[in-house]
Design an enzyme around this catalytic site. Structure first.
Site, PDB file in Angstrom:
ATOM      1  N   THR A 157       1.034   7.291  -0.481  1.00 31.48           N
ATOM      2  CA  THR A 157       1.421   8.536  -0.890  1.00 31.48           C
ATOM      3  C   THR A 157       0.783   9.315  -2.141  1.00 31.48           C
ATOM      4  OG1 THR A 157       3.690   7.935   0.175  1.00 31.48           O
ATOM      5  CG2 THR A 157       3.574   9.782  -1.191  1.00 31.48           C
ATOM      6  N   ARG A 214       0.865  -1.191  -0.002  1.00 32.80           N
ATOM      7  CA  ARG A 214       0.039   0.167   0.051  1.00 32.80           C
ATOM      8  C   ARG A 214       0.792   1.254   0.108  1.00 32.80           C
ATOM      9  NH1 ARG A 214      -4.981   0.434   4.060  1.00 32.80           N
ATOM     10  NH2 ARG A 214      -3.239   0.068   5.674  1.00 32.80           N
ATOM     11  N   ASP A 215       2.255   1.394   0.021  1.00 33.98           N
ATOM     12  CA  ASP A 215       3.075   2.584  -0.063  1.00 33.98           C
ATOM     13  C   ASP A 215       4.122   2.129  -0.699  1.00 33.98           C
ATOM     14  OD1 ASP A 215       3.354   5.254   0.464  1.00 33.98           O
ATOM     15  OD2 ASP A 215       4.372   4.987   2.416  1.00 33.98           O
ATOM     16  N   ILE A 216       4.208   1.733  -2.122  1.00 38.92           N
ATOM     17  CA  ILE A 216       5.334   1.870  -2.749  1.00 38.92           C
ATOM     18  C   ILE A 216       5.665   2.832  -3.481  1.00 38.92           C
ATOM     19  CG2 ILE A 216       6.188   0.467  -4.840  1.00 38.92           C
ATOM     20  CD1 ILE A 216       4.562  -2.043  -4.282  1.00 38.92           C
TER      21      ILE A 216
END
Length: 183
Positions: A103, A59-61
């Protein structure tokens, strides 16, 4: 802690390497060959995570969450996905979570709607790879409507452009459905 009590523990290891963010801060961009190699290595990690008995979505690559390990001659030898603080398990949940994690610019539309799926990580990886090749932040990349206009990026071969376009497709039905398929 009382005897026989339980506690959650987070164990971290030091990994030698530099994040993609570090390269970008130094105004270094990656070649298509380097980008393909990093994409393949991260997709192998995602394939492992997504194929677990209870699938795991990162969920935050983004560039700061991909570490690159290079040989002395500076060719990519390994990549690591870090910062699992935003991980979501796809196990059936008893309640609904309303936490928005990710992000801006690297998050796919479905994740902004708080419904991440395996393909959400693929979108984020695709945007990260385009950013690594161009040095441009997602909001500064050329768009046509909601879609990235990868035809405006001259450093891409036609086959890689087509593959990346499927990775960053905002329409979930048009995106790769799994890391294995993307590989």
């Amino acid at each position: 802690m009382p005897r026989g009590g339980k506690a959650m523990v987070l164990i971290q290891s030091f990994l030698a390497g530099r994040s993609l963010e570090h390269y970008l801060q130094e105004k270094q961009t990656l070649s298509e060959a380097e980008t393909r190699q990093i994409g393949k290595l991260v997709l192998e990690i995602l394939s492992y995570l997504h194929e677990r008995q209870t699938p795991i979505i990162h969920r935050d690559i983004k560039p700061s969450n991909i570490l690159i390990l290079a040989s002395p001659e500076q060719s990519v030898t390994a990549a690591r996905l870090v910062d699992f603080g935003s991980v979501k398990s796809l196990a059936p949940s008893e309640g609904i979570t309303f936490t928005l994690v990710g992000t801006e610019g690297f998050m796919p539309p479905e994740q902004m709607g708080r419904r991440p799926v395996r393909a959400s990580d693929l979108f984020s990886l695709g945007i990260t790879l385009v950013t690594a090749m161009t040095g441009a932040l997602p909001q500064d990349l050329p768009h046509r409507g909601l879609r990235l206009d990868l035809a405006q990026i001259p450093c891409l071969s036609p086959a890689f452009r087509e593959w990346l376009q499927r990775m960053v497709e905002p329409d979930l039905a048009q995106r790769f459905t799994s890391a294995k398929e993307a590989l």
